[in-house]
Design an enzyme around this catalytic site. Sequence first.
Site, PDB file in Angstrom:
ATOM      1  N   HIS A 464      40.612  26.646  47.251  1.00 56.63           N
ATOM      2  CA  HIS A 464      41.504  27.136  46.203  1.00 56.63           C
ATOM      3  C   HIS A 464      42.426  28.260  46.698  1.00 56.63           C
ATOM      4  O   HIS A 464      41.988  29.167  47.404  1.00 56.63           O
ATOM      5  CB  HIS A 464      40.676  27.705  45.034  1.00 56.63           C
ATOM      6  CG  HIS A 464      40.157  26.652  44.109  1.00 56.63           C
ATOM      7  ND1 HIS A 464      39.076  26.869  43.260  1.00 56.63           N
ATOM      8  CD2 HIS A 464      40.549  25.374  43.866  1.00 56.63           C
ATOM      9  CE1 HIS A 464      38.843  25.786  42.558  1.00 56.63           C
ATOM     10  NE2 HIS A 464      39.711  24.861  42.910  1.00 56.63           N
ATOM     11  N   GLU A 465      43.689  28.193  46.283  1.00 56.50           N
ATOM     12  CA  GLU A 465      44.672  29.261  46.525  1.00 56.50           C
ATOM     13  C   GLU A 465      44.810  29.651  47.995  1.00 56.50           C
ATOM     14  O   GLU A 465      44.887  30.823  48.342  1.00 56.50           O
ATOM     15  CB  GLU A 465      44.335  30.508  45.684  1.00 56.50           C
ATOM     16  CG  GLU A 465      44.229  30.247  44.207  1.00 56.50           C
ATOM     17  CD  GLU A 465      45.417  29.472  43.661  1.00 56.50           C
ATOM     18  OE1 GLU A 465      46.547  29.662  44.159  1.00 56.50           O
ATOM     19  OE2 GLU A 465      45.219  28.645  42.747  1.00 56.50           O
ATOM     20  N   GLY A 466      44.847  28.677  48.857  1.00 54.51           N
ATOM     21  CA  GLY A 466      45.014  28.941  50.285  1.00 54.51           C
ATOM     22  C   GLY A 466      43.690  28.847  51.000  1.00 54.51           C
ATOM     23  O   GLY A 466      42.777  29.633  50.754  1.00 54.51           O
TER      24      GLY A 466
END
Length: 618
Positions: A464-466
Site C-alpha cells: 500500500h502507498e508505495g
Amino acid sequence: MRATLDFLLNDWLDVEALTRRPRFADHSRETFASVLDTCERIAREKFAPYNRLADTEEPWFDGERVHLPEATHEAMRAYVESGMLAAAQDYELGGMQLPCVVEMAANSFFSKASVAMSGYAMLTNGNANLLMAHGSPTQKEVFARNEFAGRWFGTMCLSEPQAGSSLSDVATRALPDGHDFDSDPLGPRYRLKGHKMWISGGDHEITENIVHLVLAKIPGPDGKLVPGVKGISLFVVPKRLVDEQGRLTGERNDVALAGLNHKCGYRGTTNTLLNFGEGRFPVRAHTGGLDGRGAGAIGYLVGEPGKGLAYMFHMMNEARIGVGLGATMLGMAGYEASLEYARQRPQGRPIGPAGKDPAQPQVTIIQHPDVKRMLLAQKSYCEGALALELYCARLVDEQNTAAPDAAAEARLLLEVLTPIAKSWPSEWCLEANNLAIQVLGGYGYTRDFPVEQYWRDNRLNMIHEGTHGIQGLDLLGRKVVMDGGRGLALLATRMQETIGRAAQVPELAEHAESLARALTRVGEATRAAWATGHPGEALANATPYLQAFGHAVLAWIWLDVALLAQASRAAGGSQDFLQGKLAAAKYFYRYELPKIEAWLRVVETRDSTCREMEEGWF
C-alpha cells in the site's frame, strides 16, 4: 493499549502543551481524553464485532452495484456521526480543531478494531485535505465540505493496469470539454478516458457519491502525451455529477466499475478496477461541448496543469503515515490476542536441574522463555511503532502551528521520517502478526482465532502507498541527500540529544552507546553508498538501507521513551507498566539493533550481487 496511548500522548509528547496555542486553546487534557473515550467505544461496539464478518462476506458486484454487509454501513454511519472525518478541521467546516496527534491516536482504535472498514474514512479524509490545500474555493466548498460531513466518500486514483507504481507511464487522457471548458464554476472541465487499477473504496453505496481524485495527462498540441511525471495533472471526478451548490444533478458520470479485486486481506474495503470514459454512462454535453451525449468522464482540474503529482503527494504522504498506523494497530491487535492466549493456555512444564518433572502440573505457555521472546518482540515492534507514528503526527502539529523556525524543522524532519513511518511498521508489525500466529501454534492458523486474519490484512501494507522498494529509493535517493543532507543532519542532532541524556543514566548508558555507534554507521554507509556518485550503484541496496535506517530510528524512539519510563519509575510510577517499557527497549537493543550491521555492509560496499544478476541465471 489505552494505558500506553495515554503515556505516550500525555507524558512523552506532552500534548497538553498544544492547548497553549491559539488553534487548540478551546481544548484541554480532558477534552482530548473524551475524544479518545468516544472513539474507543464506537470502535469496540460498531467495528470490532464485525471485523470477521467484513472478512468473510467479501464485497460482491452484481453487474450494477456493489454489495457490502449492513454492518459496514452501520459502522461508517457511526464513524461519520462521531465527527472524526472533520476532527482536525476548522470549526467553520464542522471540525473540532483537534491536533493531528490526538486525531491519529483516536483513529488508532478504528484501525485496530477493523482496518478494512476504517480504510474508507482514511481515504476520504486525505482526499478532502488535499482539496483544502490545492483546490479552488468552490472545490473546497462542494467536494471537501461534503466529504468532511460524511455525505460523500473519496478515493485516490493513481495506478493503472499497465503502469503499476510507474506513474510516469500513466496513460489516462484528459481533453478540454468544449470551448468554454475553463469557465465551469467547479473548475476547468475535461473529459477523461483511461483505466485505474487497485482503487480502494472505488465503488460502494455507503454514501450517495464518491469523489475520485484522478491522475491523468493532458495531450500536447500534437495530440501526444507528455512523457514523464511533469505531464501529470490532477482532476476531481465525481461518481455522480453535482452542481456548484453540491447538489446531485441526477446524472451518473461515466465512471464504470469493471470489477473487484479479490485480496488476501483488507477484504472489507472494496478494491476496484475503474474505467473512465468507456461510454457505459455517457454524459450529456455541456454548453459549447459536443452535440448529444459526450464521450469521457467529466473531471475538474485541480490547481495548475502538469502539477498533479506534486498535489497528489499531499494525500499520498498522509496516506503513508495512515498505512503505518494501520499496520501498527494490526500488530497491536495480534499482540494482545496472543498475550491473552499465552496467559490462559496450559502446556508443558518448567525445566529444573533434573529436567522436566511430568508429575508436576502444567504451566501456562507464557512461562516458557521462547514464548516470552515472541511476546516481547511483538511488544517492542508494536509499541515502538505506535510511538513513531504519534511522534510524526506531533511533527505535523509543529509544522502547522509552531513558530516559523520550529515549523520549518518539523517539516524537514517529517520529510525524512515519512518513508520510515510507512515502511517500518508495515514490515515489523507484520512480523509481530507472524509471531502471534506462532504463539497460538496450530490454533494460530485456523479461522477460529483472529490472528491469521490480522496477518493477512497486514500483508497488504508493505505494498500500500508505495512498496518497500519504493520507500527505500525515496529515502536513500532523495530524503537523506536533499538540501545537502540537511534533513539527515537534523535527525542526527535529535538522536544525539537523546543519546547525551541517556548516557547520564546508568541503566540506559549501554543503550546510548549502542545507538551512537549505529548512528555513526548509518552516516558512514550513506556517504559510502554515494561515494562514486553513480545512482545505480548507490541505490541497488536501498531496501537494506531502509531497514537499517528504520531500526536506528526505532532504537532512538525507544531510548527516548525509556528515559521517561526510567524517570517515572524512579519517581514511584506504576512499576509493572514502566518496567515493561524498559524491557521492550532492552529487547530492541539486544536483539534488533545489532541487525543493522549486516544490512549496512552491502550498502557501503555498493554490493553488486543483485544488480549484476542476469535474467537467464534464475
